[in-house]
Structure formats: structure tokens, C-alpha cells
Motif scaffolding. Structure first.
Motif, PDB file in Angstrom:
ATOM      1  N   LEU A 169     -25.671 -10.922  69.720  1.00  9.64           N
ATOM      2  CA  LEU A 169     -25.704 -11.724  68.541  1.00  9.64           C
ATOM      3  C   LEU A 169     -26.968 -11.337  67.773  1.00  9.64           C
ATOM      4  CD1 LEU A 169     -23.661 -14.717  69.629  1.00  9.64           C
ATOM      5  CD2 LEU A 169     -22.783 -12.642  68.681  1.00  9.64           C
ATOM      6  N   ASP A 170     -27.983 -11.020  68.252  1.00 10.20           N
ATOM      7  CA  ASP A 170     -29.382 -10.864  67.633  1.00 10.20           C
ATOM      8  C   ASP A 170     -29.472  -9.603  67.069  1.00 10.20           C
ATOM      9  OD1 ASP A 170     -31.907 -11.059  66.783  1.00 10.20           O
ATOM     10  OD2 ASP A 170     -32.775 -12.030  68.464  1.00 10.20           O
ATOM     11  N   LYS A 171     -29.390  -9.454  65.722  1.00 14.45           N
ATOM     12  CA  LYS A 171     -29.575  -8.275  65.059  1.00 14.45           C
ATOM     13  C   LYS A 171     -30.656  -7.713  64.848  1.00 14.45           C
ATOM     14  CE  LYS A 171     -25.027  -8.208  64.477  1.00 14.45           C
ATOM     15  NZ  LYS A 171     -24.165  -7.163  65.247  1.00 14.45           N
TER      16      LYS A 171
ATOM     17  N   ILE B 181     -24.003   1.910  69.187  1.00 10.24           N
ATOM     18  CA  ILE B 181     -22.985   1.757  70.095  1.00 10.24           C
ATOM     19  C   ILE B 181     -22.940   0.530  70.852  1.00 10.24           C
ATOM     20  CG2 ILE B 181     -21.487   2.941  72.165  1.00 10.24           C
ATOM     21  CD1 ILE B 181     -22.780   5.515  71.295  1.00 10.24           C
ATOM     22  N   PHE B 182     -24.121   0.174  71.494  1.00  7.74           N
ATOM     23  CA  PHE B 182     -24.373  -1.040  72.303  1.00  7.74           C
ATOM     24  C   PHE B 182     -24.319  -2.286  71.411  1.00  7.74           C
ATOM     25  CE2 PHE B 182     -26.579   1.937  75.028  1.00  7.74           C
ATOM     26  CZ  PHE B 182     -25.403   2.394  75.832  1.00  7.74           C
ATOM     27  N   ASN B 183     -24.700  -2.110  70.074  1.00  6.62           N
ATOM     28  CA  ASN B 183     -24.879  -2.991  69.053  1.00  6.62           C
ATOM     29  C   ASN B 183     -23.651  -3.326  68.328  1.00  6.62           C
ATOM     30  OD1 ASN B 183     -26.233  -5.466  68.240  1.00  6.62           O
ATOM     31  ND2 ASN B 183     -27.267  -4.423  66.644  1.00  6.62           N
ATOM     32  N   SER B 184     -22.533  -2.646  68.613  1.00 10.32           N
ATOM     33  CA  SER B 184     -21.466  -2.515  67.711  1.00 10.32           C
ATOM     34  C   SER B 184     -20.640  -3.849  67.813  1.00 10.32           C
ATOM     35  CB  SER B 184     -20.392  -1.270  68.132  1.00 10.32           C
ATOM     36  OG  SER B 184     -19.952  -1.590  69.533  1.00 10.32           O
ATOM     37  N   GLY B 185     -20.592  -4.600  68.757  1.00 11.82           N
ATOM     38  CA  GLY B 185     -19.893  -5.794  68.804  1.00 11.82           C
ATOM     39  C   GLY B 185     -18.623  -5.752  69.460  1.00 11.82           C
TER      40      GLY B 185
ATOM     41  N   ASN C  45      -5.925 -14.107  68.502  1.00 11.19           N
ATOM     42  CA  ASN C  45      -5.836 -15.448  68.296  1.00 11.19           C
ATOM     43  C   ASN C  45      -7.452 -15.944  68.813  1.00 11.19           C
ATOM     44  OD1 ASN C  45      -3.038 -16.047  67.533  1.00 11.19           O
ATOM     45  ND2 ASN C  45      -2.877 -14.872  69.444  1.00 11.19           N
ATOM     46  N   ARG C  46      -8.499 -15.345  68.492  1.00 11.14           N
ATOM     47  CA  ARG C  46      -9.883 -15.533  68.720  1.00 11.14           C
ATOM     48  C   ARG C  46     -10.085 -17.045  68.333  1.00 11.14           C
ATOM     49  NH1 ARG C  46     -10.238 -10.829  66.208  1.00 11.14           N
ATOM     50  NH2 ARG C  46     -11.660 -11.448  64.451  1.00 11.14           N
ATOM     51  N   LYS C  47      -9.797 -17.508  67.263  1.00  9.21           N
ATOM     52  CA  LYS C  47     -10.117 -18.958  67.001  1.00  9.21           C
ATOM     53  C   LYS C  47      -9.584 -19.920  67.698  1.00  9.21           C
ATOM     54  CE  LYS C  47      -9.916 -21.972  62.968  1.00  9.21           C
ATOM     55  NZ  LYS C  47      -9.594 -22.255  61.259  1.00  9.21           N
ATOM     56  N   LYS C  48      -8.251 -19.794  68.157  1.00  8.60           N
ATOM     57  CA  LYS C  48      -7.497 -20.725  69.099  1.00  8.60           C
ATOM     58  C   LYS C  48      -8.176 -20.528  70.310  1.00  8.60           C
ATOM     59  CE  LYS C  48      -2.981 -21.639  70.912  1.00  8.60           C
ATOM     60  NZ  LYS C  48      -1.542 -21.308  70.949  1.00  8.60           N
ATOM     61  N   PHE C  49      -8.585 -19.486  71.076  1.00  8.83           N
ATOM     62  CA  PHE C  49      -9.095 -19.335  72.038  1.00  8.83           C
ATOM     63  C   PHE C  49     -10.602 -20.163  72.154  1.00  8.83           C
ATOM     64  CE2 PHE C  49     -12.450 -16.829  74.745  1.00  8.83           C
ATOM     65  CZ  PHE C  49     -12.177 -17.095  76.016  1.00  8.83           C
TER      66      PHE C  49
ATOM     67  N   LYS D  15     -16.483 -15.807  62.741  1.00  8.57           N
ATOM     68  CA  LYS D  15     -16.634 -14.664  62.348  1.00  8.57           C
ATOM     69  C   LYS D  15     -18.092 -13.999  62.847  1.00  8.57           C
ATOM     70  CE  LYS D  15     -14.420 -15.222  57.971  1.00  8.57           C
ATOM     71  NZ  LYS D  15     -14.613 -15.650  56.403  1.00  8.57           N
ATOM     72  N   TYR D  16     -19.148 -14.841  63.001  1.00  7.81           N
ATOM     73  CA  TYR D  16     -20.346 -14.509  63.680  1.00  7.81           C
ATOM     74  C   TYR D  16     -20.256 -14.265  65.155  1.00  7.81           C
ATOM     75  CZ  TYR D  16     -24.696 -15.716  66.184  1.00  7.81           C
ATOM     76  OH  TYR D  16     -25.858 -15.601  66.820  1.00  7.81           O
ATOM     77  N   LEU D  17     -19.312 -14.729  65.769  1.00  5.00           N
ATOM     78  CA  LEU D  17     -19.165 -14.198  67.384  1.00  5.00           C
ATOM     79  C   LEU D  17     -18.365 -12.942  67.247  1.00  5.00           C
ATOM     80  CD1 LEU D  17     -18.527 -17.556  68.688  1.00  5.00           C
ATOM     81  CD2 LEU D  17     -20.589 -16.514  68.871  1.00  5.00           C
ATOM     82  N   ASN D  18     -18.793 -12.120  67.911  1.00  7.77           N
ATOM     83  CA  ASN D  18     -18.244 -10.449  67.687  1.00  7.77           C
ATOM     84  C   ASN D  18     -17.153 -10.367  68.821  1.00  7.77           C
ATOM     85  OD1 ASN D  18     -19.719  -9.796  70.035  1.00  7.77           O
ATOM     86  ND2 ASN D  18     -21.328  -9.204  68.636  1.00  7.77           N
ATOM     87  N   PHE D  19     -16.393  -9.286  69.119  1.00  9.01           N
ATOM     88  CA  PHE D  19     -15.343  -9.325  69.918  1.00  9.01           C
ATOM     89  C   PHE D  19     -15.875  -9.323  71.517  1.00  9.01           C
ATOM     90  CE2 PHE D  19     -13.201  -7.097  66.471  1.00  9.01           C
ATOM     91  CZ  PHE D  19     -12.111  -7.623  66.630  1.00  9.01           C
TER      92      PHE D  19
END
Length: 354
Positions: free
Chosen positions: A168-170, A177-181, A293-297, A317-321
Motif C-alpha cells: 500500500l505504501d507508494k 510488477i510487484f507494486n501493481s496491486g 464483492n470486495r466491499k461486502k467482504f 478503493k485504497y486497498l488493492n486486490f
């Protein structure tokens, strides 16, 4: 010598195979349970070949014990067995010349090879996620050893900080590749694909390796429902001897007792492989639905009193995949409490920046 054996025993007893907790339940079922079952089958058949009656032949009365033992051993190592039915008709001459059952000596080694194949995808997954710099197994073990029931325990804070720092820390310069999320998520799906390939390869092994040079003309589906012909137990064996410069061919009727148990074993493996395919497909579908359903999870992990509805969408939105994937993986390998505590800490840390 006795002291040496005792010392070796103590060394073996103290040896422990390292266990990893860095994948999902279905993957553990494949790399642990399935591989161990195949190793068990391999061990049973290997013991039967080494100390059991791997082949029994009926010797004519004029054979001496030495000649009978030689003929039986010769039949075993030459792999030349011609299947016989229960009828009184002998196979024709062309059939006698062409038939070999090659797999019989290699049964335990084939099962062991199948066990190794089941374990390879987990090694690939471990290598891929290590490139991200986040050690999933180490974090899971820290949480398992955490005796506190507080959200602010040092181990929970450590894992939270690791997720923020690695994903998360940009401001930290890392490979794109590793910072793609979504690096870990793609690697995890790729590993599942490898597991599916390994399962279909197991079907290929059963259909193409446990077969002889005559039976391979049959199709695979027919072979599954006709195991008595595919794995014959009554056979004819040919062996050749020289007596007084004369070349003589002898035939003996032999029984291959391991084929009786091999039939049952193949059926068990077939059924289990079908179950594994269903479990992996179900797991992939569940994996996709959770990401849709990321928000629900995420809401299911955060306690109600800690929610601030207005900023929840911004946090999602801030938390990536990869963050959602890690929360799901941590919940699978520890329990819901730790995943909830880490999700709450991530949420609160982001809220403070608004």
C-alpha cells in the motif's frame, strides 16, 4: 554398531518436515492429503514387491525347486505376461508374441511420481510470492503464536505494517510488477491453473502409464469400467533356456496378485481426482465472487462499531486486490479474528489520513 543404530534412530525421530501455511484449504488438500495418500499407496506396493509374493507361477511336476524359482524370477523381470481369461481357450500365437505388461514392476514408483507432481505447484507458488517480499508463511506463524486477544497485539500490528509497507505504501520504490496491486492474486490464480494441470496429468498417468502394449488400443472410458481386462491377474509367461545347445521355449501359467489390489486403487484415485477438480473449480468461482464483492467482504471483517460509512468506499478503493487476497488467505490459515483485526487496523490507519 547397536549404538550407531540408536543414534541414527534418534536423528530420524528428531527430523521434522517443515510445514507451510501459505495457501488455501483446497491447495492443502492436494499437496498434503492427496500426496500423502499416493505415498502411502507407493509404500504398500513397494513392500508387497520386496517382501510379498509379487508373482506366483504354477510349475510342472518335473521342475525342480531351483528351476521353478528361476522360471518365476525370470518371468517377473522380463515383463512378458500374456493375459488369460477364465475360458479354456488359449490366446492365439500372434497375441502370445506381442504382449507385455510393462507397468507391473513400476507400480510403487509411478505412485511416488504422482505424489511429487501434486507437490510441484506449491513450490512454484512459494517461489512466486517470495518475490513480492511478503512472507505469508512467517506472518501466519506469528499470528498462530499470538496469545493475545487484542487487536493491538504486537504480532497483529507487525502483519498490518508489513501489508501496508509491501502493498500500500507508494512512497517505497519497488518493481512495477510487484507494486501493481494484483501481483499475488494473479500468481495465486496461476498456481490454481497449475494444480488443475497436475490433476489432468494424473489422469494421463493412470490412462497411459498403467497400461500394456496390447491394451492401449482401448479407449480410456472403456478401460475405467473394464479393469479386470486392463489389469489381468491370470497370465501366461514365456521363458527360454539352452539345454545341450538346444534352444527351448517354456510356458508357465502365473498369477499377478498386485493387479487385484491395483484395480481398487485406480478406482479410488479416479474418484478422488474428480472430486479435486470440482473443489478447485468451486474455489476459483468463490475467489472471483469475493473480488467482485470486495466491499461486502471487507465489511464482514470490520466490526460494526468501527465503521464510518462515508469513508468506507474510499478505504475500499485504497486497498488493492492483493490486500483483499491476503486478508482472505490469512483468515483461511488462522481464523476470522486475526483477519478482522488486521482489516480493522488497515481501515483505522487509512481513516486517520482523511
Amino acid at each position: 554398531m547397536i549404538l550407531g543404530l540408536i543414534g541414527n534412530y534418534e536423528t530420524l525421530k528428531s527430523f521434522k518436515i517443515q510445514s507451510f501455511n501459505d495457501d488455501g484449504t483446497v491447495e492443502k488438500l492436494i499437496r498434503k492429503f492427496s500426496a500423502n495418500i499416493l505415498i502411502l499407496f507407493s509404500s504398500i506396493f513397494l513392500i508387497a514387491l520386496l517382501v510379498g509374493k509379487r508373482i506366483q507361477c504354477w510349475c510342472p511336476t518335473e521342475y525342480s525347486d531351483q528351476k521353478c524359482e528361476y522360471a518365476t524370477t525370470h518371468c517377473y523381470i522380463t515383463e512378458f505376461y500374456v493375459p488369460m481369461s477364465n475360458s479354456s481357450n488359449l490366446p492365439n500365437r500372434d497375441y502370445l508374441r506381442s504382449h507385455k505388461i510393462i507397468y507391473y514392476q513400476w507400480i510403487p514408483f509411478i505412485f511416488f511420481f504422482q505424489a511429487v507432481i501434486f507437490y510441484i505447484p506449491s513450490l512454484v507458488w512459494r517461489w512466486l510470492y517470495s518475490k513480492s517480499g511478503f512472507d505469508i508463511d512467517y506472518c501466519v506463524k506469528r499470528l498462530e503464536n499470538d496469545s493475545s486477544d487484542q487487536n493491538e497485539s504486537k504480532d497483529i500490528i507487525f502483519v498490518t505494517n508489513e501489508i501496508e509497507k509491501k502493498f500500500l505504501d507508494k512512497s517505497i520504490q519497488k518493481s512495477k510488477i510487484f507494486n501493481s496491486g494484483f501481483y499475488l492474486s494473479i500468481c495465486y490464480l496461476f498456481t490454481k491453473y497449475l494444480y488443475i494441470l497436475s490433476i489432468f496429468f494424473q489422469f494421463t498417468v493412470l490412462n497411459k502409464w498403467f497400461i500394456d502394449d496390447h491394451y492401449n488400443t482401448y479407449n480410456d472410458l472403456y478401460g475405467l469400467f473394464n479393469l479386470e481386462n486392463r489389469f489381468p491377474h491370470m497370465t501366461l509367461c514365456k521363458f527360454e533356456v539352452f539345454i545341450l545347445n538346444y534352444f527351448q521355449i517354456h510356458w508357465m501359467q502365473c498369477v499377478l496378485p498386485l493387479n487385484i489390489y491395483l484395480r481398487k486403487t485406480v478406482i479410488i484415485i479416479y474418484v478422488w481426482l474428480i472430486v479435486l477438480v470440482g473443489l478447485i473449480v468451486k474455489d476459483i468461482i468463490s475467489f472471483g465472487l469475493d473480488f467482485l464483492n470486495r466491499k461486502k467482504f471487507f465489511l464482514s471483517l470490520i466490526k460494526e462499531e468501527n465503521r464510518a460509512g462515508k469513508s468506507l468506499n474510499d478505504v475500499v478503493k485504497y486497498l488493492n486486490f492483493d490486500t483483499f487476497f491476503l486478508l482472505k488467505l490469512l483468515a483461511s490459515n488462522t481464523n476470522q479474528f486475526y483477519a478482522s483485526a488486521i482489516a480493522t487496523n488497515l481501515y483505522n490507519n487509512k481513516i486517520k489520513t482523511f
